[in-house]
Design a protein around this motif. Structure first.
Motif, PDB file in Angstrom:
ATOM      1  N   GLU A   1      -9.319   4.210   8.380  1.00  0.00           N
ATOM      2  CA  GLU A   1      -8.164   4.950   8.892  1.00  0.00           C
ATOM      3  C   GLU A   1      -7.721   6.074   7.955  1.00  0.00           C
ATOM      4  OE1 GLU A   1      -6.685   4.682  11.872  1.00  0.00           O
ATOM      5  OE2 GLU A   1      -8.281   3.264  12.364  1.00  0.00           O
ATOM      6  N   ILE A   2      -8.192   6.064   6.714  1.00  0.00           N
ATOM      7  CA  ILE A   2      -7.771   7.101   5.766  1.00  0.00           C
ATOM      8  C   ILE A   2      -8.245   8.490   6.162  1.00  0.00           C
ATOM      9  CG2 ILE A   2      -7.492   5.601   3.759  1.00  0.00           C
ATOM     10  CD1 ILE A   2     -10.335   6.498   2.904  1.00  0.00           C
TER      11      ILE A   2
ATOM     12  N   ASN B   1      -8.330  -2.039  -1.374  1.00  0.00           N
ATOM     13  CA  ASN B   1      -7.864  -1.682  -0.012  1.00  0.00           C
ATOM     14  C   ASN B   1      -7.548  -0.207   0.148  1.00  0.00           C
ATOM     15  OD1 ASN B   1      -6.006  -4.657  -0.455  1.00  0.00           O
ATOM     16  ND2 ASN B   1      -7.887  -4.546   0.732  1.00  0.00           N
TER      17      ASN B   1
ATOM     18  N   VAL C   1      -1.879   5.076   0.932  1.00  0.00           N
ATOM     19  CA  VAL C   1      -3.219   5.046   0.343  1.00  0.00           C
ATOM     20  C   VAL C   1      -3.840   6.444   0.350  1.00  0.00           C
ATOM     21  CG1 VAL C   1      -5.565   4.217   0.720  1.00  0.00           C
ATOM     22  CG2 VAL C   1      -3.653   2.613   0.782  1.00  0.00           C
ATOM     23  N   GLN C   2      -3.641   7.195   1.428  1.00  0.00           N
ATOM     24  CA  GLN C   2      -4.161   8.567   1.462  1.00  0.00           C
ATOM     25  C   GLN C   2      -3.610   9.378   0.293  1.00  0.00           C
ATOM     26  OE1 GLN C   2      -2.831   9.453   5.456  1.00  0.00           O
ATOM     27  NE2 GLN C   2      -4.942   9.504   6.243  1.00  0.00           N
TER      28      GLN C   2
ATOM     29  N   HIS D   1      -1.380  10.088   9.581  1.00  0.00           N
ATOM     30  CA  HIS D   1      -1.408   8.722  10.112  1.00  0.00           C
ATOM     31  C   HIS D   1       0.006   8.148  10.136  1.00  0.00           C
ATOM     32  CE1 HIS D   1      -2.695   4.640  10.926  1.00  0.00           C
ATOM     33  NE2 HIS D   1      -3.932   5.069  11.064  1.00  0.00           N
TER      34      HIS D   1
ATOM     35  N   ASP E   1       1.030   5.019  10.125  1.00  0.00           N
ATOM     36  CA  ASP E   1       1.222   3.787   9.357  1.00  0.00           C
ATOM     37  C   ASP E   1       1.526   4.150   7.905  1.00  0.00           C
ATOM     38  OD1 ASP E   1       0.972   1.407   7.896  1.00  0.00           O
ATOM     39  OD2 ASP E   1      -0.562   0.617   9.249  1.00  0.00           O
TER      40      ASP E   1
ATOM     41  N   ARG F   1      -8.941   1.147   4.208  1.00  0.00           N
ATOM     42  CA  ARG F   1      -8.121   0.744   5.354  1.00  0.00           C
ATOM     43  C   ARG F   1      -8.892   0.791   6.677  1.00  0.00           C
ATOM     44  NH1 ARG F   1      -4.600  -2.166   3.529  1.00  0.00           N
ATOM     45  NH2 ARG F   1      -3.382  -1.949   5.450  1.00  0.00           N
TER      46      ARG F   1
ATOM     47  N   ARG G   1       1.409   2.439   5.309  1.00  0.00           N
ATOM     48  CA  ARG G   1       0.434   1.865   4.385  1.00  0.00           C
ATOM     49  C   ARG G   1      -0.787   2.773   4.255  1.00  0.00           C
ATOM     50  NH1 ARG G   1       0.034  -3.721   7.520  1.00  0.00           N
ATOM     51  NH2 ARG G   1      -0.107  -2.137   9.141  1.00  0.00           N
ATOM     52  N   VAL G   2      -1.255   3.275   5.384  1.00  0.00           N
ATOM     53  CA  VAL G   2      -2.386   4.211   5.352  1.00  0.00           C
ATOM     54  C   VAL G   2      -1.971   5.511   4.669  1.00  0.00           C
ATOM     55  CG1 VAL G   2      -4.008   5.541   6.747  1.00  0.00           C
ATOM     56  CG2 VAL G   2      -3.413   3.200   7.419  1.00  0.00           C
TER      57      VAL G   2
ATOM     58  N   ASP H   1     -13.451  -1.958   4.148  1.00  0.00           N
ATOM     59  CA  ASP H   1     -12.418  -1.407   3.277  1.00  0.00           C
ATOM     60  C   ASP H   1     -13.097  -0.705   2.103  1.00  0.00           C
ATOM     61  OD1 ASP H   1      -9.837  -0.884   2.150  1.00  0.00           O
ATOM     62  OD2 ASP H   1      -9.100  -2.728   3.045  1.00  0.00           O
TER      63      ASP H   1
ATOM     64  N   LYS I   1       0.804  -1.220   0.000  1.00  0.00           N
ATOM     65  CA  LYS I   1       0.000   0.000   0.000  1.00  0.00           C
ATOM     66  C   LYS I   1       0.840   1.274   0.000  1.00  0.00           C
ATOM     67  CE  LYS I   1      -2.973  -3.121   0.166  1.00  0.00           C
ATOM     68  NZ  LYS I   1      -3.342  -3.712  -1.129  1.00  0.00           N
TER      69      LYS I   1
END
Length: 221
Positions: free
Chosen positions: A170-171, A164, A184-185, A176, A178, A167, A180-181, A211, A140
């Motif tokens: 969490e986006i 995905n 993705v954001q 954030h 993480d 998340r 991975r988040v 998701d 991600k």
């Protein structure tokens, strides 16, 4: 959560979404120690329908895992279509090749092993013909790079789908921690701001939890 899972099972049973080859792909992937993070049968069928609806003859998949989504996409190819799927892990690629052979789609799929960024850069340098559909389902934190490169192997009319991208909600959390988040954001923001694409995000719930998927149509390159 339990209700989501039951509804997913209802949908899978109602539409008979899994067959022997797909079930064997999941089981062999589990037996080989692969993480059980493949798309759900319902999302697999959606990928199939999207690819079939646009008459896709060239599909790019970023992230093979055990070949479950690859099989759905390969089955949707028109005519003598080809699918190129990129996988960084040689063990995953080996398992996927066996699964694709069992599903009788190996003759239309090329499994390319190595970092996807590097493979995509080689494609771009070699003037790879554009793809009709691109499915992104890999690390991600790499999504922004994959989107940038995917647009360079697209044409007006290419459909880009990414899994995905919510998340678990969490986006919506700023800054954030993480990666991975955060990746993705940034990917979502790139999609929203890029004038070359028309895009949206669809929230999903089910066997894999909460998701979402992004769907983007390339309007110009």
């Amino acid at each position: 959560m339990e209700r989501w899972t039951h509804v997913d099972q209802y949908i899978e049973n109602l539409f008979a979404l899994d067959d022997d080859a797909l079930e064997a792909t999941v089981e062999s992937s589990r037996a080989a120690g692969l993480p059980q993070i493949q798309v759900t049968p319902a999302l697999g069928k959606l990928l199939f329908l999207l690819a079939r609806s646009i008459g896709a003859r060239r599909i790019l998949e970023i992230g093979t895992l055990g070949g479950y989504s690859t099989t759905w996409l390969a089955r949707a190819l028109s005519g003598d279509g080809r699918l190129i799927t990129l996988e960084i892990d040689p063990h995953h690629a080996e398992v996927a090749r066996a699964n694709l052979g069992r599903a009788d789609v190996a003759d239309r799929v090329d499994v390319v092993v190595g970092p996807a960024r590097d493979t995509l850069d080689r494609m771009i340098a070699a003037n790879e013909p554009p793809f009709d559909m691109i499915f992104i389902d890999a690390d991600k934190d790499g999504y922004p790079d994959y989107l940038e490169r995917s647009l360079r192997v697209s044409r007006a009319g290419t459909l880009i789908v990414a899994d995905n991208v919510v998340r678990g909600g969490e986006i919506v959390t700023a800054d954030h921690p993480d990666p991975r988040v955060a990746g993705v954001q940034r990917f979502n923001e790139m999609l929203a701001r890029d004038p070359r694409v028309a895009a949206t995000i669809i929230q999903t719930v089910g066997d894999k939890g909460y998701d979402g998927i992004a769907v983007a149509l390339v309007e110009r390159v």
